[in-house]
Design an enzyme around this catalytic site. Sequence first.
Site, PDB file in Angstrom:
ATOM      1  N   ASN A  44       0.548  -0.854   0.245  1.00 28.82           N
ATOM      2  CA  ASN A  44       0.134   0.016  -0.149  1.00 28.82           C
ATOM      3  C   ASN A  44       1.061   1.079  -0.166  1.00 28.82           C
ATOM      4  O   ASN A  44       1.642   1.031   0.577  1.00 28.82           O
ATOM      5  CB  ASN A  44      -1.168   0.216   1.069  1.00 28.82           C
ATOM      6  CG  ASN A  44      -0.598  -0.016   2.316  1.00 28.82           C
ATOM      7  OD1 ASN A  44       0.923  -1.368   2.514  1.00 28.82           O
ATOM      8  ND2 ASN A  44      -1.197   0.920   3.208  1.00 28.82           N
ATOM      9  N   CYS A  55      -3.903   0.573  -2.483  1.00 29.18           N
ATOM     10  CA  CYS A  55      -4.410  -0.663  -1.732  1.00 29.18           C
ATOM     11  C   CYS A  55      -3.188  -1.734  -1.934  1.00 29.18           C
ATOM     12  O   CYS A  55      -2.941  -1.640  -3.213  1.00 29.18           O
ATOM     13  CB  CYS A  55      -5.218  -1.919  -1.777  1.00 29.18           C
ATOM     14  SG  CYS A  55      -6.596  -1.084  -1.650  1.00 29.18           S
ATOM     15  N   GLU A  57      -3.248  -4.365  -2.837  1.00 29.28           N
ATOM     16  CA  GLU A  57      -3.402  -5.362  -3.926  1.00 29.28           C
ATOM     17  C   GLU A  57      -3.593  -4.941  -5.149  1.00 29.28           C
ATOM     18  O   GLU A  57      -3.232  -5.962  -6.458  1.00 29.28           O
ATOM     19  CB  GLU A  57      -5.256  -5.924  -3.934  1.00 29.28           C
ATOM     20  CG  GLU A  57      -5.593  -6.673  -2.346  1.00 29.28           C
ATOM     21  CD  GLU A  57      -5.608  -5.610  -1.578  1.00 29.28           C
ATOM     22  OE1 GLU A  57      -5.290  -4.707  -1.305  1.00 29.28           O
ATOM     23  OE2 GLU A  57      -5.697  -6.086  -0.346  1.00 29.28           O
ATOM     24  N   CYS A  91     -10.672  -3.365  -4.231  1.00 27.89           N
ATOM     25  CA  CYS A  91      -9.512  -4.351  -4.138  1.00 27.89           C
ATOM     26  C   CYS A  91     -10.576  -5.395  -5.392  1.00 27.89           C
ATOM     27  O   CYS A  91     -10.379  -6.750  -5.967  1.00 27.89           O
ATOM     28  CB  CYS A  91      -8.533  -4.944  -3.191  1.00 27.89           C
ATOM     29  SG  CYS A  91      -7.647  -3.707  -3.335  1.00 27.89           S
TER      30      CYS A  91
HETATM   31  N1  THU Z   1      -5.763  -1.279   1.857  1.00 33.10           N
HETATM   32  C1  THU Z   1      -4.881  -2.366   1.131  1.00 33.10           C
HETATM   33  O1  THU Z   1      -3.726  -1.906   1.384  1.00 33.10           O
HETATM   34  N2  THU Z   1      -4.938  -3.002   1.281  1.00 33.10           N
HETATM   35  C2  THU Z   1      -6.931  -3.659   1.389  1.00 33.10           C
HETATM   36  O2  THU Z   1      -7.748  -4.414   1.294  1.00 33.10           O
HETATM   37  C3  THU Z   1      -7.226  -2.531   2.514  1.00 33.10           C
HETATM   38  C4  THU Z   1      -6.623  -1.428   2.715  1.00 33.10           C
HETATM   39  C5  THU Z   1      -4.056  -0.255   2.869  1.00 33.10           C
HETATM   40  C6  THU Z   1      -5.244   0.983   2.340  1.00 33.10           C
HETATM   41  C7  THU Z   1      -4.557   1.828   3.691  1.00 33.10           C
HETATM   42  O3  THU Z   1      -2.913   2.559   2.869  1.00 33.10           O
HETATM   43  C8  THU Z   1      -4.394   1.784   5.007  1.00 33.10           C
HETATM   44  O4  THU Z   1      -4.642  -0.088   4.291  1.00 33.10           O
HETATM   45  C9  THU Z   1      -5.765   1.810   5.529  1.00 33.10           C
HETATM   46  O5  THU Z   1      -6.824   1.688   4.807  1.00 33.10           O
END
Ligand code: THU
Length: 127
Positions: A44, A55, A57, A91
């Site tokens: 992220n 995110c 993913e 995602c």
């Molecule tokens: N985040 C992800 O990387 N993947 C997800 O599926 C949910 C959220 C990250 C985005 C942000 O940097 C942190 O988690 C909090 O929301």
Amino acid sequence: MNKQLNDLLEIAKKASNNAYAPYSLFKIGAALLTESGEIFTGCNIENASFSLTICAERVAIFKAISNNNLKFSALAIYVQSDKAFPPCGACRQVINEFSKDLNIIYGNNKQTIITNINKLLPDSFSL
Ligand code: THU
């Protein structure tokens, strides 16, 4: 398959160290295995303008797509947190664009959950 998924989660764990998450402090890593056997990682990446955050993913998926890999067989998501999180709704929709049957493993250092995009996003929207 489970051994392969757990190995992929280890790669996602390494990728989580690269997360740029000074605001949420949630460091997340993803590892995407393509049908051809390549692995694309992501983490992220946050921004002071919060909505620009991406995110882990989607970073992994967009890296794969931009390298001409459109067929995926598994996705691992690792979070440096006490609680494990499945992929967010945005995602899930992006995963669904490229695979309706993607194996997904997510976890942290305490637990791992194995699932599939068809369970996480039933009755999905596709054109
Ligand atoms: N985040 C992800 O990387 N993947 C997800 O599926 C949910 C959220 C990250 C985005 C942000 O940097 C942190 O988690 C909090 O929301």
